[in-house]
Design a protein around this motif. Structure first.
Motif, PDB file in Angstrom:
ATOM      1  N   LYS A 179      55.777  36.156  29.435  1.00  0.00           N
ATOM      2  CA  LYS A 179      56.794  37.761  28.393  1.00  0.00           C
ATOM      3  C   LYS A 179      55.969  38.587  29.495  1.00  0.00           C
ATOM      4  N   ILE A 180      54.782  39.085  29.265  1.00  0.00           N
ATOM      5  CA  ILE A 180      54.214  39.949  29.818  1.00  0.00           C
ATOM      6  C   ILE A 180      53.629  40.329  31.283  1.00  0.00           C
ATOM      7  N   THR A 181      53.327  39.489  32.150  1.00  0.00           N
ATOM      8  CA  THR A 181      52.590  39.191  33.407  1.00  0.00           C
ATOM      9  C   THR A 181      53.244  38.608  34.498  1.00  0.00           C
ATOM     10  N   ALA A 182      54.485  37.928  34.063  1.00  0.00           N
ATOM     11  CA  ALA A 182      55.866  37.330  35.000  1.00  0.00           C
ATOM     12  C   ALA A 182      56.372  38.979  36.090  1.00  0.00           C
ATOM     13  N   ASN A 183      56.700  38.459  36.745  1.00  0.00           N
ATOM     14  CA  ASN A 183      57.060  39.879  37.623  1.00  0.00           C
ATOM     15  C   ASN A 183      56.640  41.013  37.857  1.00  0.00           C
ATOM     16  N   ARG A 184      55.895  40.966  37.484  1.00  0.00           N
ATOM     17  CA  ARG A 184      54.830  42.273  36.916  1.00  0.00           C
ATOM     18  C   ARG A 184      53.790  43.094  38.445  1.00  0.00           C
ATOM     19  N   THR A 185      54.046  43.662  38.998  1.00  0.00           N
ATOM     20  CA  THR A 185      53.538  44.463  40.267  1.00  0.00           C
ATOM     21  C   THR A 185      51.332  44.188  40.197  1.00  0.00           C
ATOM     22  N   LYS A 186      50.823  43.634  40.831  1.00  0.00           N
ATOM     23  CA  LYS A 186      49.962  43.438  40.706  1.00  0.00           C
ATOM     24  C   LYS A 186      49.196  45.434  41.032  1.00  0.00           C
ATOM     25  N   ARG A 187      47.950  45.872  40.593  1.00  0.00           N
ATOM     26  CA  ARG A 187      47.232  47.447  40.279  1.00  0.00           C
ATOM     27  C   ARG A 187      47.043  47.036  42.210  1.00  0.00           C
ATOM     28  N   ASN A 188      46.294  46.609  42.733  1.00  0.00           N
ATOM     29  CA  ASN A 188      46.093  46.855  44.099  1.00  0.00           C
ATOM     30  C   ASN A 188      47.126  46.773  45.449  1.00  0.00           C
ATOM     31  N   LYS A 189      48.420  46.217  44.213  1.00  0.00           N
ATOM     32  CA  LYS A 189      50.340  46.796  45.045  1.00  0.00           C
ATOM     33  C   LYS A 189      51.075  47.281  45.179  1.00  0.00           C
ATOM     34  N   LYS A 190      49.836  48.572  43.618  1.00  0.00           N
ATOM     35  CA  LYS A 190      51.062  49.487  43.658  1.00  0.00           C
ATOM     36  C   LYS A 190      50.345  50.914  44.453  1.00  0.00           C
ATOM     37  N   PRO A 191      51.574  51.718  44.504  1.00  0.00           N
ATOM     38  CA  PRO A 191      50.998  53.078  45.527  1.00  0.00           C
ATOM     39  C   PRO A 191      50.238  53.971  44.455  1.00  0.00           C
ATOM     40  N   ARG A 192      50.219  55.008  45.144  1.00  0.00           N
ATOM     41  CA  ARG A 192      48.890  55.986  44.299  1.00  0.00           C
ATOM     42  C   ARG A 192      50.603  56.708  43.801  1.00  0.00           C
ATOM     43  N   ILE A 193      50.434  56.743  42.196  1.00  0.00           N
ATOM     44  CA  ILE A 193      51.215  57.138  41.680  1.00  0.00           C
ATOM     45  C   ILE A 193      51.464  58.711  40.421  1.00  0.00           C
ATOM     46  N   THR A 194      52.529  58.970  41.291  1.00  0.00           N
ATOM     47  CA  THR A 194      52.304  60.302  40.774  1.00  0.00           C
ATOM     48  C   THR A 194      52.209  61.256  39.492  1.00  0.00           C
ATOM     49  N   LYS A 195      51.516  62.374  39.449  1.00  0.00           N
ATOM     50  CA  LYS A 195      51.189  62.800  38.393  1.00  0.00           C
ATOM     51  C   LYS A 195      51.438  62.375  37.181  1.00  0.00           C
ATOM     52  N   ILE A 196      53.128  62.994  37.249  1.00  0.00           N
ATOM     53  CA  ILE A 196      53.672  62.624  36.008  1.00  0.00           C
ATOM     54  C   ILE A 196      53.728  61.374  35.390  1.00  0.00           C
ATOM     55  N   ALA A 197      54.328  60.572  36.876  1.00  0.00           N
ATOM     56  CA  ALA A 197      54.413  59.381  36.063  1.00  0.00           C
ATOM     57  C   ALA A 197      53.207  58.906  35.107  1.00  0.00           C
ATOM     58  N   LYS A 198      51.656  59.164  35.968  1.00  0.00           N
ATOM     59  CA  LYS A 198      50.515  59.104  35.248  1.00  0.00           C
ATOM     60  C   LYS A 198      50.543  59.058  33.976  1.00  0.00           C
ATOM     61  N   GLN A 199      51.089  60.587  33.633  1.00  0.00           N
ATOM     62  CA  GLN A 199      50.856  61.040  32.725  1.00  0.00           C
ATOM     63  C   GLN A 199      51.963  60.258  31.365  1.00  0.00           C
ATOM     64  N   TYR A 200      52.568  59.525  31.451  1.00  0.00           N
ATOM     65  CA  TYR A 200      53.159  58.804  30.545  1.00  0.00           C
ATOM     66  C   TYR A 200      52.206  58.538  29.768  1.00  0.00           C
ATOM     67  N   PHE A 201      51.680  57.777  30.350  1.00  0.00           N
ATOM     68  CA  PHE A 201      50.865  56.759  29.200  1.00  0.00           C
ATOM     69  C   PHE A 201      49.201  57.720  28.461  1.00  0.00           C
ATOM     70  N   VAL A 202      49.766  58.977  28.404  1.00  0.00           N
ATOM     71  CA  VAL A 202      48.554  59.838  28.064  1.00  0.00           C
ATOM     72  C   VAL A 202      49.733  60.225  26.330  1.00  0.00           C
ATOM     73  N   TYR A 203      51.031  61.186  27.218  1.00  0.00           N
ATOM     74  CA  TYR A 203      51.767  61.130  26.075  1.00  0.00           C
ATOM     75  C   TYR A 203      51.961  59.933  25.074  1.00  0.00           C
ATOM     76  N   TRP A 204      52.328  58.805  25.539  1.00  0.00           N
ATOM     77  CA  TRP A 204      52.750  58.471  24.559  1.00  0.00           C
ATOM     78  C   TRP A 204      51.390  57.748  23.382  1.00  0.00           C
ATOM     79  N   GLY A 205      50.581  57.254  24.178  1.00  0.00           N
ATOM     80  CA  GLY A 205      49.469  57.955  23.372  1.00  0.00           C
ATOM     81  C   GLY A 205      48.912  58.624  22.763  1.00  0.00           C
TER      82      GLY A 205
END
Length: 407
Positions: A179-205
């Motif tokens: 459920k949590i890992t199927a078809n999930r992009t691995k971190r080494n395949k992710k592009p350089r994430i834009t700042k505002i997108a990365k901030q969502y996790f901080v905001y969420w916390g």
């Protein structure tokens, strides 16, 4: 010969089993401390080759009854055991009474620990370390019990019952992992994430921390409304009412004491000055427009009319629709196939949220014209308000007023 302080991880080619087999060929005694034990073939082979093996285990599942039974009668094997508190994992190799090396780390003496799992073990032949491990093993043995046949007979019942339960647990774990890992992009395949997108996790916390502070009050006042939707209205009160009137900004020293009080003030303000129940309106909008139209069942059939409803319901779209007919442009400039594909990816793909936001903002494959960063970060919150908070400029301003930092 292994190099001192060599790390053994079972990846990519060097696994622990191969390395201890190399050391065993140079040894006439092997002391093994392992919390869990399931692999007896190596020990049986060493015993047949006249290598003395002193094995210390924790007598609890998943330590295998069958593996212990297989080697219990071997003349060159002595088995001792400790209880639930024992969790050590190390192996000491001797030749003619002298230690030639040791491996200590995360691996149990199991198939996973020896070959399959990603582990972190280190080999050392440094004298001080070897001397310390030898004394530690001796101390453990002194506090342990020698495994008798009757001990193993008693353990058999416990182990077999555990195996029955384990089948069900393994099935549950497999479903969870899928459920949590199927078809999930691995971190080494992710592009350089834009700042505002990365901030969502901080905001969420941050939002979750605030949610915990006001949870009991919110559930009492609005028992059937997701707390993330209630907080979205609370942000409006903080920014437009409280801060505008008081000019105050909280600090880390006082925010945990004052935020619950401010939320009570918000409840009072909402009761006195708002005839409509805005959190209830948001919950209905979420259910009737977003949850329905963008569900897995319906999103591939999303119509132009429904897409306009989705776009119009976003906080970030209201003014642009009134002034520039942005909803019509949203449909015309993107087309329904692209809108369906992008929204389906954002809401239902198993990718991590920062990557999904990044792709909707930056990736030409998913980017939608007229849908800005706030709209992208609102959509999951509207569609799954029990899981995700809505983020927009109003929310960012409110949490800064409440003394939190996004950077």
């Amino acid at each position: 010969m292994l190099k001192d302080r060599m790390i053994i991880t079972n990846r990519p080619t060097k696994n622990l089993k191969n390395e201890i087999e190399k050391l065993a060929k140079q040894s006439d005694q092997i002391d093994i401390a392992t919390a869990f034990f399931t692999e007896s073939d190596l020990i049986k082979q060493w015993s047949e080759n006249q290598i003395q093996v002193n094995l210390l285990v924790s007598l609890r599942p998943p330590t295998s009854f069958y593996s212990l039974k297989k080697i219990q009668s071997s003349s060159k094997v002595e088995i001792s055991f400790l209880g639930d508190e024992f969790h050590s994992k190390f192996i000491i190799f001797y030749k003619e009474g002298f230690i030639i090396g040791a491996i200590i780390g995360s691996s149990n003496f199991t198939f996973g620990g020896l070959e399959k799992n990603i582990e972190t073990n280190i080999y050392s032949d440094e004298k001080k370390i070897l001397k310390g491990l030898e004394k530690h093993f001796s101390d453990l043995i002194k506090s342990s019990n020698l495994l008798q046949p009757t001990d193993l007979d008693n353990y058999e019942f416990l182990y077999k019952n555990w195996l029955k339960r384990q089948k069900k647990q393994n099935a549950e774990l497999k479903r969870f992992k899928t459920k949590i890992t199927a078809n999930r992009t691995k971190r080494n395949k992710k592009p350089r994430i834009t700042k505002i997108a990365k901030q969502y996790f901080v905001y969420w916390g941050i939002v979750d921390e605030i949610r915990e502070l006001i949870k009991d009050i919110a559930e009492k006042e609005h028992p059937n409304i997701p707390s993330y939707l209630i907080l979205d209205h609370f942000w409006h009160f903080i920014k437009v009412v409280w801060h505008k009137k008081s000019g105050k900004i909280l600090t880390e020293k006082n925010q945990k004491q004052i935020i619950p009080k401010l939320f009570k003030d918000y409840i009072k303000w909402h009761r006195e000055f708002k005839e409509d129940n805005y959190p209830n309106y948001m919950a209905n909008l979420s259910k009737d427009v977003y949850k329905f139209n963008l569900s897995r069942k319906n999103i591939d059939k999303l119509t132009e009319s429904q897409a306009r409803q989705v776009f119009a319901g976003l906080h970030s779209s209201n003014m642009r629709i009134q002034r520039f007919n942005a909803d019509d442009s949203f449909i015309a400039e993107n087309g329904m196939p692209r809108i369906r594909k992008s929204l389906k990816y954002l809401i239902h793909s198993n990718d991590e949220m920062d990557l999904k936001i990044h792709n909707l903002i930056k990736n030409p494959e998913y980017k939608l014209k007229r849908l800005g960063t706030s709209g992208v970060q609102e959509l999951n919150g509207w569609t799954k308000p029990e899981k995700y908070p809505i983020r927009n400029d109003k929310a960012d301003d409110a949490i800064r007023i409440l003394g939190y930092k996004l950077n």
